[in-house]
Design an enzyme around this catalytic site. Structure first.
Site, PDB file in Angstrom:
ATOM      1  N   HIS A 316       2.533  -0.429   0.111  1.00  0.00           N
ATOM      2  CA  HIS A 316       1.703   0.628   0.326  1.00  0.00           C
ATOM      3  C   HIS A 316       2.397   1.238   1.714  1.00  0.00           C
ATOM      4  O   HIS A 316       3.148   0.659   2.276  1.00  0.00           O
ATOM      5  CB  HIS A 316       0.191   0.168   0.767  1.00  0.00           C
ATOM      6  CG  HIS A 316      -0.758   1.290   0.993  1.00  0.00           C
ATOM      7  ND1 HIS A 316      -0.727   2.243   1.798  1.00  0.00           N
ATOM      8  CD2 HIS A 316      -1.409   1.730   0.018  1.00  0.00           C
ATOM      9  CE1 HIS A 316      -1.585   3.188   1.880  1.00  0.00           C
ATOM     10  NE2 HIS A 316      -2.300   2.782   0.403  1.00  0.00           N
ATOM     11  N   ASP A 373      -4.843  -1.432  -6.005  1.00  0.00           N
ATOM     12  CA  ASP A 373      -4.887  -1.467  -7.435  1.00  0.00           C
ATOM     13  C   ASP A 373      -4.614  -2.958  -8.292  1.00  0.00           C
ATOM     14  O   ASP A 373      -4.414  -2.955  -9.314  1.00  0.00           O
ATOM     15  CB  ASP A 373      -3.953  -0.283  -7.983  1.00  0.00           C
ATOM     16  CG  ASP A 373      -4.218   0.939  -7.587  1.00  0.00           C
ATOM     17  OD1 ASP A 373      -5.366   1.326  -7.865  1.00  0.00           O
ATOM     18  OD2 ASP A 373      -3.296   1.793  -6.881  1.00  0.00           O
TER      19      ASP A 373
END
Ligand code: CMC
Length: 441
Positions: A316, A373
């Protein structure tokens, strides 16, 4: 509601080509520090270069606080863990858009407004029939959302004098209709008749019913599934200046209407590095399973590819620790699968992948942890949502964030047309040669 950063009174001195510029030092409500470079070009002639905006604060915002080092995520000050445990998605949407949690009266009003706007204009139904069979639902979703501006043009202008009421109606309409559009696009993809929204059902139950009931078989709405969906949507509801939200703000900065700005956000979200990663994770796990490769072998090939292959659902831009949203989703995977009596081999594979990656120096040294996700697709699969629809689910969740950020930008007197500079690296001036000039008209 606009709050501003505080000028600390300090300055940072920048000396360039013999000139010194004092940059004001600003601080946010959680202590983040920023240097104001608004006068940089005027004073020095230089611009900044910051690929991917790793160091660029594009705005001030009072909506979401994120600390990527500590794994903190808060909406309007409330920890996301608390909201996921104790609230429903529509209440969190209200919080994001209006700045406060709704009281009982506001809850009732909001609920009734969402019901009132849940139907789509009947003419829009025909659009669905014109898409090819394999059309990706994210393309349909963005096209439908921008089409809303043609059906409701009177409320879609983004003028400074637009009455607040008109903006609020457009926002409510979007919140309610996106759910109907999403469910209709799924029904179209499987060739079943559309199921209309029902006023007696709450937001998530209504969505599940539109997705899974049919004239021959009513859908059994399990409270545990409704709760799981509420949690997933809450966890996706906002994430400060991520790629799709920045797209919404950037497009909105040209003063285009809310529908068009959100349609741009949907397109950005579709990308596999952003919201589209949830579909890629399942593709990846399915590939590993089908190939019979070991997880270890797969991880080694990702590492050897030197960035060409990715472990989807890992890494991320902002989190340098475990994504707090992934923590919650991972926990609820087990319970949802149990309630639904689903035994998904992909869940075991995902656990194994995480375990191997988390012991590997490549991932540890780069702070690559599972993100939102990684596990969400396992729950969506168990509920019966096909993987092509996963990013649509992300869009449903992210919508209140996009609306809140668009409104906040619009209300900020400092909101300017977003127009970055560049550093030109192309050819210097040159002129056409005779052979470039055609004698044909
Ligand atoms: N698998 C393997 N290597 C990775 C991954 C990954 N998922 N993510 C980053 N790296 C490596 C990258 O190759 C680079 O290595 P090196 O230093 O040797 O060049 C290093 O880690 C730093 O990566 P980066 O690309 O500079 O980091 P970024 O901040 O630009 O990228 C990211 C963030 C999310 C785009 C990236 O981690 C990624 O592509 N992840 C996979 C896609 C994904 O799961 N996206 C969903 C993000 S969460 C949902 C959302 O909010 O969008």
């Amino acid at each position: 509601m606009n709050t501003h950063s505080t000028d600390t009174g300090e300055t940072a001195e920048l000396t360039f080509r013999g000139k010194t510029l004092s940059l004001p030092v600003l601080t946010g409500s959680e202590g983040e520090v920023a240097l104001d470079i608004a006068n940089l070009r005027k004073a020095t002639g230089a611009v900044t270069r910051d690929y991917g905006y790793l160091n660029t604060g594009s705005c001030e915002s009072a909506i979401t606080f994120l600390d990527g080092e500590k794994g903190i995520l808060r909406y309007r000050g409330y920890p996301v863990e608390e909201l996921a445990e104790k609230s429903r998605f529509v209440e969190v949407a209200y919080l994001l858009i209006n700045g406060h949690m709704p009281d009982a009266n506001e809850r009732r009003q909001w609920s009734s407004l969402l019901n009132q706007h849940s139907m789509m204009h009947e003419d829009m139904r025909h659009f669905f029939y014109r898409y090819p069979e394999r059309a990706h639902p994210m393309a349909i979703l963005s096209a439908m959302v921008v089409s809303l501006s043609t059906f409701y043009p009177e409320l879609s202008q983004h003028r400074p004098d637009e009455p607040e009421e008109a903006i609020n109606i457009a926002a409510t309409r979007l919140m309610s209709k996106l759910r109907t559009i999403a469910a209709f696009s799924y029904k179209k993809s499987i060739g079943e008749p559309f199921v209309y929204p029902r006023h007696d059902l709450k937001y998530c139950a209504n969505f599940l019913n539109m997705m899974f009931s049919s004239p021959v078989c009513p859908y059994d709405i399990k409270p545990e599934v409704v709760q799981a969906l509420n949690v997933l949507l809450i966890l996706h509801a906002d994430h400060e200046q991520n790629c799709s939200t920045s797209a919404v703000r950037l497009v909105g900065s040209a003063r285009v209407n809310l529908y068009a700005s959100v349609a741009a956000g949907i397109c950005a979200l579709w990308g596999p590095l952003h919201g589209g990663a949830n579909q890629m994770v399942i593709d990846m796990l399915e590939d590993i399973l089908a190939s019979g490769r070991s997880v270890k072998d797969y991880v080694e090939s990702v590492k050897a590819s030197k960035g060409k292959e990715l472990l989807y659902g890992f890494g991320h831009r902002v989190y340098k620790t475990y994504d707090p949203r992934a923590k919650i989703i991972k926990r609820s995977c087990d319970s949802v699968l149990k309630v639904l009596n689903v035994n998904d081999p992909l869940l075991d594979l995902a656990f194994e992948l995480e375990e191997i990656a988390m012991r590997d120096d490549y991932f540890v040294s780069r702070n690559l942890y599972p993100n939102v996700d990684f596990y969400s697709g396992i729950i969506y699969r168990a509920i019966g949502i096909p993987k092509e629809m996963f990013t649509v689910m992300f869009a449903l969740g992210r919508l209140p964030g996009w609306i809140a950020q668009w409104k906040e930008a619009r209300e900020d007197p400092r909101f300017k047309l977003q127009r970055p500079r560049q550093i030109y690296t192309g050819p210097r001036i040159r002129h056409l040669e005779p052979e470039h000039i055609s004698s044909e008209a």
